[in-house]
Scaffold this motif. Structure first.
Motif, short mmCIF file in Angstrom:
data_model
loop_
_atom_site.label_atom_id
_atom_site.label_comp_id
_atom_site.label_asym_id
_atom_site.label_seq_id
_atom_site.Cartn_x
_atom_site.Cartn_y
_atom_site.Cartn_z
N THR A 20 -47.66 -118.34 -15.60
CA THR A 20 -47.47 -117.86 -16.98
C THR A 20 -48.65 -116.98 -17.39
O THR A 20 -48.46 -115.92 -18.01
CB THR A 20 -47.33 -119.06 -17.94
N TYR A 21 -49.84 -117.40 -17.05
CA TYR A 21 -51.03 -116.61 -17.38
C TYR A 21 -50.96 -115.23 -16.71
O TYR A 21 -51.24 -114.21 -17.35
CB TYR A 21 -52.30 -117.35 -16.93
N ARG A 24 -48.42 -113.00 -18.43
CA ARG A 24 -48.81 -112.61 -19.79
C ARG A 24 -50.02 -111.67 -19.79
O ARG A 24 -50.07 -110.69 -20.51
CB ARG A 24 -49.13 -113.87 -20.60
N GLU A 25 -51.03 -111.97 -18.97
CA GLU A 25 -52.30 -111.25 -19.04
C GLU A 25 -52.48 -110.20 -17.96
O GLU A 25 -53.31 -109.30 -18.11
CB GLU A 25 -53.46 -112.25 -18.97
#
Ligand code: FES
Length: 93
Positions: A20-21, A24-25
């Motif tokens: 997820t990180y 997203r990033e």
């Protein structure tokens, strides 16, 4: 390793959280994965695996670690005691 298994055992960061990180990033370097709940900032065991995951992300490949979590965790215990990595993990860095 399954999504709910911890890649960073020191900080209890699961593969799902790292995925997820990354989505997203989109971190430009693997070391920035540390911004995901401190992954990789403890004993250092997971750093080669975080690098592998980052390489997979940059290549557009699905994030996966082909290692059983039980052996991953037990090898990390050996690493914590001796500082040595078993041979089977060196090629994954
Ligand atoms: S397992 Fe990630 S820093 Fe120790």
């Amino acid at each position: 390793m399954h999504d709910n298994d911890e890649v960073c055992l020191c900080h209890h960061v699961t593969l799902r959280k790292i995925r997820t990180y990354m989505q997203r990033e989109n971190p430009p370097v693997a070391s920035l994965i540390s911004e995901c709940l401190g992954a990789g900032t403890g004993c250092g065991w997971c750093i080669p695996y975080l690098r592998t995951l980052h390489e997979q992300h940059k290549s557009g490949d699905p994030l996966s670690l082909p290692v059983a979590h039980e052996s991953y965790a037990s090898n990390r215990q050996c690493f914590a005691k001796t500082g040595d990595r078993p041979d089977d993990t060196s090629s994954e860095s």
